[in-house]
Design a protein around this motif. Structure first.
Motif, PDB file in Angstrom:
ATOM      1  N   ALA A 242       0.788  -1.188   0.053  1.00  0.00           N
ATOM      2  CA  ALA A 242       0.060  -0.055  -0.096  1.00  0.00           C
ATOM      3  C   ALA A 242       0.859   1.290   0.052  1.00  0.00           C
ATOM      4  CB  ALA A 242      -0.960  -0.038   1.348  1.00  0.00           C
ATOM      5  N   PHE A 243       2.059   1.178   0.909  1.00  0.00           N
ATOM      6  CA  PHE A 243       2.946   2.318   0.741  1.00  0.00           C
ATOM      7  C   PHE A 243       3.520   2.545  -0.667  1.00  0.00           C
ATOM      8  CE2 PHE A 243       7.385   3.671   1.317  1.00  0.00           C
ATOM      9  CZ  PHE A 243       7.138   4.809   1.861  1.00  0.00           C
ATOM     10  N   GLN A 244       3.817   1.490  -1.095  1.00  0.00           N
ATOM     11  CA  GLN A 244       4.597   1.660  -2.588  1.00  0.00           C
ATOM     12  C   GLN A 244       3.702   2.396  -3.482  1.00  0.00           C
ATOM     13  OE1 GLN A 244       5.716  -2.473  -3.300  1.00  0.00           O
ATOM     14  NE2 GLN A 244       7.542  -2.455  -1.938  1.00  0.00           N
ATOM     15  N   ARG A 245       2.236   2.007  -3.416  1.00  0.00           N
ATOM     16  CA  ARG A 245       1.430   2.711  -4.391  1.00  0.00           C
ATOM     17  C   ARG A 245       0.664   3.895  -3.764  1.00  0.00           C
ATOM     18  NH1 ARG A 245       1.560  -2.905  -4.693  1.00  0.00           N
ATOM     19  NH2 ARG A 245       1.490  -3.950  -6.223  1.00  0.00           N
ATOM     20  N   GLU A 246       1.369   4.431  -2.724  1.00  0.00           N
ATOM     21  CA  GLU A 246       0.499   5.421  -2.152  1.00  0.00           C
ATOM     22  C   GLU A 246      -0.886   5.213  -2.206  1.00  0.00           C
ATOM     23  OE1 GLU A 246       3.122   9.379  -2.398  1.00  0.00           O
ATOM     24  OE2 GLU A 246       2.452   8.950  -4.295  1.00  0.00           O
ATOM     25  N   ALA A 247      -1.513   4.104  -2.004  1.00  0.00           N
ATOM     26  CA  ALA A 247      -3.093   3.854  -2.210  1.00  0.00           C
ATOM     27  C   ALA A 247      -3.729   4.541  -1.191  1.00  0.00           C
ATOM     28  CB  ALA A 247      -2.977   2.231  -1.553  1.00  0.00           C
ATOM     29  N   ARG A 248      -4.854   4.696  -1.677  1.00  0.00           N
ATOM     30  CA  ARG A 248      -6.112   5.477  -0.721  1.00  0.00           C
ATOM     31  C   ARG A 248      -7.087   4.567  -0.681  1.00  0.00           C
ATOM     32  NH1 ARG A 248      -8.488   9.266  -4.202  1.00  0.00           N
ATOM     33  NH2 ARG A 248      -7.512   8.315  -6.026  1.00  0.00           N
ATOM     34  N   LEU A 249      -7.537   4.484   0.538  1.00  0.00           N
ATOM     35  CA  LEU A 249      -8.740   3.657   1.115  1.00  0.00           C
ATOM     36  C   LEU A 249      -9.986   4.404   1.370  1.00  0.00           C
ATOM     37  CD1 LEU A 249      -9.723   0.589   1.993  1.00  0.00           C
ATOM     38  CD2 LEU A 249      -8.846   1.313   4.220  1.00  0.00           C
ATOM     39  N   ARG A 250     -11.184   4.203   0.967  1.00  0.00           N
ATOM     40  CA  ARG A 250     -12.382   4.981   1.173  1.00  0.00           C
ATOM     41  C   ARG A 250     -13.287   3.951   1.545  1.00  0.00           C
ATOM     42  NH1 ARG A 250     -16.494   6.583  -2.128  1.00  0.00           N
ATOM     43  NH2 ARG A 250     -15.693   6.383  -3.838  1.00  0.00           N
ATOM     44  N   ILE A 251     -14.252   4.162   2.444  1.00  0.00           N
ATOM     45  CA  ILE A 251     -15.369   3.408   3.012  1.00  0.00           C
ATOM     46  C   ILE A 251     -16.417   3.954   2.708  1.00  0.00           C
ATOM     47  CG2 ILE A 251     -16.447   2.392   5.158  1.00  0.00           C
ATOM     48  CD1 ILE A 251     -13.434   2.236   6.300  1.00  0.00           C
ATOM     49  N   ALA A 252     -17.253   3.266   1.777  1.00  0.00           N
ATOM     50  CA  ALA A 252     -18.824   3.740   1.475  1.00  0.00           C
ATOM     51  C   ALA A 252     -19.675   3.437   2.305  1.00  0.00           C
ATOM     52  CB  ALA A 252     -19.138   3.296   0.087  1.00  0.00           C
ATOM     53  N   ALA A 253     -20.612   4.412   3.025  1.00  0.00           N
ATOM     54  CA  ALA A 253     -21.255   4.014   4.140  1.00  0.00           C
ATOM     55  C   ALA A 253     -22.896   3.718   3.468  1.00  0.00           C
ATOM     56  CB  ALA A 253     -21.356   4.953   5.170  1.00  0.00           C
ATOM     57  N   GLU A 254     -23.863   3.641   4.343  1.00  0.00           N
ATOM     58  CA  GLU A 254     -25.208   3.586   3.894  1.00  0.00           C
ATOM     59  C   GLU A 254     -25.872   4.782   2.924  1.00  0.00           C
ATOM     60  OE1 GLU A 254     -27.601   2.737   6.977  1.00  0.00           O
ATOM     61  OE2 GLU A 254     -27.178   4.479   8.120  1.00  0.00           O
ATOM     62  N   TRP A 255     -26.643   4.490   2.196  1.00  0.00           N
ATOM     63  CA  TRP A 255     -27.193   5.495   1.595  1.00  0.00           C
ATOM     64  C   TRP A 255     -28.038   6.558   2.454  1.00  0.00           C
ATOM     65  CZ3 TRP A 255     -32.347   5.987   1.958  1.00  0.00           C
ATOM     66  CH2 TRP A 255     -33.098   4.646   2.324  1.00  0.00           C
ATOM     67  N   GLN A 256     -28.053   7.675   1.698  1.00  0.00           N
ATOM     68  CA  GLN A 256     -28.881   8.874   2.559  1.00  0.00           C
ATOM     69  C   GLN A 256     -30.011   9.137   1.458  1.00  0.00           C
ATOM     70  OE1 GLN A 256     -27.753  10.098   5.395  1.00  0.00           O
ATOM     71  NE2 GLN A 256     -26.285   8.276   5.260  1.00  0.00           N
ATOM     72  N   PRO A 257     -30.938   9.863   2.263  1.00  0.00           N
ATOM     73  CA  PRO A 257     -32.153  10.256   1.587  1.00  0.00           C
ATOM     74  C   PRO A 257     -32.094  10.740   0.063  1.00  0.00           C
ATOM     75  CG  PRO A 257     -32.444  10.695   3.807  1.00  0.00           C
ATOM     76  CD  PRO A 257     -31.155  10.544   3.517  1.00  0.00           C
ATOM     77  N   ASP A 258     -30.995  11.882  -0.169  1.00  0.00           N
ATOM     78  CA  ASP A 258     -30.791  12.290  -1.400  1.00  0.00           C
ATOM     79  C   ASP A 258     -30.270  11.189  -2.467  1.00  0.00           C
ATOM     80  OD1 ASP A 258     -31.289  14.743  -0.425  1.00  0.00           O
ATOM     81  OD2 ASP A 258     -29.168  15.405  -0.142  1.00  0.00           O
ATOM     82  N   ASP A 259     -29.747  10.164  -1.923  1.00  0.00           N
ATOM     83  CA  ASP A 259     -29.077   9.088  -2.968  1.00  0.00           C
ATOM     84  C   ASP A 259     -30.593   8.450  -3.443  1.00  0.00           C
ATOM     85  OD1 ASP A 259     -26.489   9.347  -2.538  1.00  0.00           O
ATOM     86  OD2 ASP A 259     -26.883   8.587  -0.526  1.00  0.00           O
ATOM     87  N   LEU A 260     -31.277   8.215  -2.482  1.00  0.00           N
ATOM     88  CA  LEU A 260     -32.575   7.498  -2.934  1.00  0.00           C
ATOM     89  C   LEU A 260     -33.590   8.397  -4.029  1.00  0.00           C
ATOM     90  CD1 LEU A 260     -34.090   4.647  -1.841  1.00  0.00           C
ATOM     91  CD2 LEU A 260     -35.513   5.950  -0.509  1.00  0.00           C
ATOM     92  N   ALA A 261     -33.569   9.717  -3.684  1.00  0.00           N
ATOM     93  CA  ALA A 261     -34.211  10.574  -4.698  1.00  0.00           C
ATOM     94  C   ALA A 261     -33.561  10.606  -5.999  1.00  0.00           C
ATOM     95  CB  ALA A 261     -34.448  12.014  -3.980  1.00  0.00           C
ATOM     96  N   SER A 262     -32.445  10.625  -5.760  1.00  0.00           N
ATOM     97  CA  SER A 262     -31.346  10.630  -7.198  1.00  0.00           C
ATOM     98  C   SER A 262     -31.750   9.207  -7.926  1.00  0.00           C
ATOM     99  CB  SER A 262     -30.064  10.851  -7.100  1.00  0.00           C
ATOM    100  OG  SER A 262     -29.740  12.148  -6.288  1.00  0.00           O
ATOM    101  N   ILE A 263     -31.832   8.093  -7.288  1.00  0.00           N
ATOM    102  CA  ILE A 263     -32.212   6.789  -7.828  1.00  0.00           C
ATOM    103  C   ILE A 263     -33.427   6.782  -8.380  1.00  0.00           C
ATOM    104  CG2 ILE A 263     -32.521   4.431  -7.245  1.00  0.00           C
ATOM    105  CD1 ILE A 263     -29.814   4.908  -7.936  1.00  0.00           C
ATOM    106  N   ASN A 264     -34.186   7.510  -7.878  1.00  0.00           N
ATOM    107  CA  ASN A 264     -35.770   7.288  -8.225  1.00  0.00           C
ATOM    108  C   ASN A 264     -35.743   8.405  -9.643  1.00  0.00           C
ATOM    109  OD1 ASN A 264     -38.584   6.815  -8.112  1.00  0.00           O
ATOM    110  ND2 ASN A 264     -38.922   8.846  -7.296  1.00  0.00           N
ATOM    111  N   VAL A 265     -34.928   9.347  -9.866  1.00  0.00           N
ATOM    112  CA  VAL A 265     -35.030   9.886 -11.159  1.00  0.00           C
ATOM    113  C   VAL A 265     -34.267   9.156 -12.224  1.00  0.00           C
ATOM    114  CG1 VAL A 265     -33.953  12.056 -12.376  1.00  0.00           C
ATOM    115  CG2 VAL A 265     -34.894  12.392 -10.065  1.00  0.00           C
ATOM    116  N   LEU A 266     -33.324   8.421 -11.959  1.00  0.00           N
ATOM    117  CA  LEU A 266     -32.463   7.608 -12.750  1.00  0.00           C
ATOM    118  C   LEU A 266     -33.460   6.412 -13.326  1.00  0.00           C
ATOM    119  CD1 LEU A 266     -29.047   7.379 -11.188  1.00  0.00           C
ATOM    120  CD2 LEU A 266     -29.790   8.764 -13.300  1.00  0.00           C
TER     121      LEU A 266
END
Length: 311
Positions: A242-266
């Motif tokens: 991970a050091f050699q790659r300067e890797a980044r780690l991100r954790i995606a949490a649960e959806w929020q109401p805005d995500d649900l509204a956006s999915i509805n449009v899609l």
């Protein structure tokens, strides 16, 4: 008022039985559920007893956060919603069972603001809104995936959203050859058949904490690993790669109401297609066998319970 509900009394032990509902408040709606989904992520952890001790966690509880149905009654402030077809992300309306999730019941009561109006033409596919919102939430906070690990429903939705956004089709890994079918505009391969080690973004939806190190090894320098699944084991990896790659780690949490509204449009505009993701449908009265099937049968992508003729 009583309702038929699936009660998880302890890990590995559930039954369908009558339970009392709390009365409606002025801003509540009463929904008759037609379909509900079984989650092979968080609900499986409830089934196995491996769910971390979140606030509100405990047994007995009513599972389910992927339900659709019809508003049949409402409090004085929400009467205009009677007749709507809605997605229900769970409810906490039971006297004698916890409602940490709470959507697996024939009738539920919840605040009107939590019942999302959707097209009834979707039918049972409407239960996929929560997973679609989860996928959107993961993508919305970073770059689109170049590699997706896992071709379950969440992995498929991530791939479909990536293509819908106009990004390059991702590569998808799955170790189960039976899950290589169903790709729409992208390729699915076994990890052993992939010789790339220069992915800028890797999204893991497998929930396999033991393989994190191997995913990091596939990143290019400065690449990002997104953990979009749910992990009940500690996450660990060797530091030097991970050091050699300067890797980044991100954790995606649960959806929020805005995500649900956006999915509805899609979904309403046809940008996101939900078809072909539900593989198994069982009567809600057969929940005692449907839940183990959803968790243990590798050929079951998504199990849905039909509540329309629940005894």
């Amino acid at each position: 008022m009583d309702t038929s509900a699936i009660i998880l009394d302890a890990p590995g032990r559930l039954a369908m039985r009558e339970t009392a509902l709390k009365p409606m408040d002025a801003a509540d709606v009463q929904v008759d559920i037609h379909w509900s989904g079984i989650s092979t992520g968080t609900e499986k952890l409830l089934w196995t007893g491996q769910m971390p001790n979140f606030p509100g966690m405990g047994y007995p509880l009513v599972p389910g956060y992927e339900s659709v149905g019809r508003v049949v009654d409402a409090g004085s402030e929400a009467k205009a919603r009677v007749g709507e077809w809605v997605f229900v992300p769970g409810a906490n309306c039971y006297y004698d069972a916890r409602g940490l999730f709470g959507g697996a019941a024939s009738t539920i009561i919840l605040p009107s603001a939590r019942a999302l109006p959707i097209s009834d033409a979707l039918g049972r596919d409407g239960i996929l809104y929560a997973l679609a919102a989860t996928a959107l939430h993961a993508i919305a906070h970073g770059d689109s995936p170049e590699l997706i690990v896992g071709h379950g429903v969440l992995g498929r939705l991530l791939a479909r959203l990536t293509i819908a956004a106009g990004a390059k089709p991702p590569v998808v890994w799955d170790t189960n050859p039976g899950r290589h079918d169903g790709a729409q505009g992208y390729s699915v391969i076994h990890p052993d058949d992939d010789d790339r080690y220069d992915y800028a973004t890797v999204y893991d939806v497998s929930g396999d904490a033991g393989s994190i190190e191997s995913f990091i090894a596939r990143l290019t320098k400065g690449g990002e690993l997104v953990l979009a699944g749910f992990y009940n084991q500690p996450i660990s990896f060797a530091f030097p790669p991970a050091f050699q790659r300067e890797a980044r780690l991100r954790i995606a949490a649960e959806w929020q109401p805005d995500d649900l509204a956006s999915i509805n449009v899609l979904i309403e505009t046809g940008t996101l297609d939900l078809s072909g993701l539900i593989t198994n449908v069982e009567p809600a009265d057969d929940a005692e066998t449907a839940y183990p099937t959803a968790f243990e049968d590798a050929d079951c992508l998504k199990m849905v319970l039909d509540w329309r003729e629940c005894a």
